[in-house]
Motif scaffolding. Structure first.
Motif, PDB file in Angstrom:
ATOM      1  N   ASP A   1       0.821  -1.217   0.000  1.00  0.00           N
ATOM      2  CA  ASP A   1       0.000   0.000   0.000  1.00  0.00           C
ATOM      3  C   ASP A   1       0.852   1.264   0.000  1.00  0.00           C
ATOM      4  O   ASP A   1       0.338   2.364  -0.286  1.00  0.00           O
ATOM      5  N   ASP A   2       2.131   1.127   0.360  1.00  0.00           N
ATOM      6  CA  ASP A   2       3.022   2.292   0.391  1.00  0.00           C
ATOM      7  C   ASP A   2       3.680   2.566  -0.964  1.00  0.00           C
ATOM      8  O   ASP A   2       4.457   3.518  -1.100  1.00  0.00           O
ATOM      9  N   ALA A   3       3.389   1.726  -1.950  1.00  0.00           N
ATOM     10  CA  ALA A   3       4.010   1.906  -3.262  1.00  0.00           C
ATOM     11  C   ALA A   3       3.533   3.206  -3.899  1.00  0.00           C
ATOM     12  O   ALA A   3       2.325   3.461  -3.955  1.00  0.00           O
ATOM     13  N   PRO A   4       4.466   4.023  -4.362  1.00  0.00           N
ATOM     14  CA  PRO A   4       4.058   5.261  -5.034  1.00  0.00           C
ATOM     15  C   PRO A   4       3.518   4.960  -6.432  1.00  0.00           C
ATOM     16  O   PRO A   4       3.811   3.917  -7.016  1.00  0.00           O
ATOM     17  N   GLU A   5       2.753   5.872  -6.960  1.00  0.00           N
ATOM     18  CA  GLU A   5       2.311   5.735  -8.344  1.00  0.00           C
ATOM     19  C   GLU A   5       3.499   6.057  -9.239  1.00  0.00           C
ATOM     20  O   GLU A   5       4.270   6.993  -8.960  1.00  0.00           O
ATOM     21  N   VAL A   6       3.664   5.286 -10.296  1.00  0.00           N
ATOM     22  CA  VAL A   6       4.807   5.504 -11.191  1.00  0.00           C
ATOM     23  C   VAL A   6       4.329   5.624 -12.637  1.00  0.00           C
ATOM     24  O   VAL A   6       3.278   5.102 -13.010  1.00  0.00           O
TER      25      VAL A   6
END
Length: 221
Positions: A34-39
């Motif tokens: 859930d902590d993954a940034p949008e890329v």
């Protein structure tokens, strides 16, 4: 609402480490949960072996030995090693079926796909076709089929390849790689300022993404 983290990737469809690096980047993102940034990912052209003929006669070992001057036994060891690393990344490389070829047209097709919003899908499809399915990704007919499989218009794809109108875009990518000092691929550039060379482990990509996201949050605070 912050914009996605931009990841520019210099890559070649015929580069075994590029496909592995792609999987490791995906793994690094997935590990953040859930902590993954949008890329936002964009692929850029790099020809590892521009002197390769479209219809190369022989195996990958033959190419490495004949064109690169690598002893046959060493070439076999290199292929065994990369096949093992690929397997750990969930990729089933088939060097017995692989058809070594010039990748220039594949790069042109990737630029066409980028304009159509299908570059990421085509990149995955080309890698799989080349390394696991033994497809000939140097021929226009084969490339058009693969383009259609990811939802691109077959006639438009053929026109793009036969006209050569994306040739300049391919060369611009290669020139940009030279300006960055990139001599091998894969090469990942995050936000235009952080470079990661090679198919690094997934945790390295997790760390870089976390660092870049943290810096952006700090700057926005």
């Amino acid at each position: 609402m912050t914009s996605p983290i931009k990841i520019d990737i210099w890559s070649d469809i015929a580069c075994p480490w590029c496909y592995i690096g792609k999987r490791h980047l995906e793994g690094g993102l997935a590990a953040l949960g859930d902590d993954a940034p949008e890329v936002e990912i964009e692929y850029h052209s790099f020809e590892l072996a521009p002197d390769t003929p479209v219809d190369f006669e022989g195996s990958e070992v033959d190419f490495l030995a004949g064109h690169k001057g690598i002893p046959m036994e060493q070439a076999r060891m290199m292929i065994d090693r990369v096949t093992g690393v690929a397997a750990q990344a969930g990729l089933d490389y088939d060097y017995d079926a692989l058809q070594h070829t010039k990748t220039l047209k594949a790069h042109e097709l990737l630029h066409f796909a980028k304009e159509q919003g299908r570059q990421l899908e085509l990149s995955e499809r080309l890698f799989r076709a080349y390394f696991t399915e033994g497809r000939h990704v140097g021929r226009t007919d084969e490339l058009v089929e693969l383009a259609a499989e990811v939802g691109l218009d077959a006639d438009a794809a053929r026109e793009a390849l036969e006209s050569g109108r994306y040739g300049a875009a391919v060369q611009a990518d290669i020139a940009q790689a030279g300006a960055y000092g990139i001599r091998g691929v894969p090469f990942f550039v995050f936000e235009g300022k952080y470079g990661v060379s090679g198919a690094q482990p997934a945790e390295v990509f997790s760390q870089v993404l976390t660092q870049v996201a943290g810096e952006r949050d700090g700057a926005a605070a």
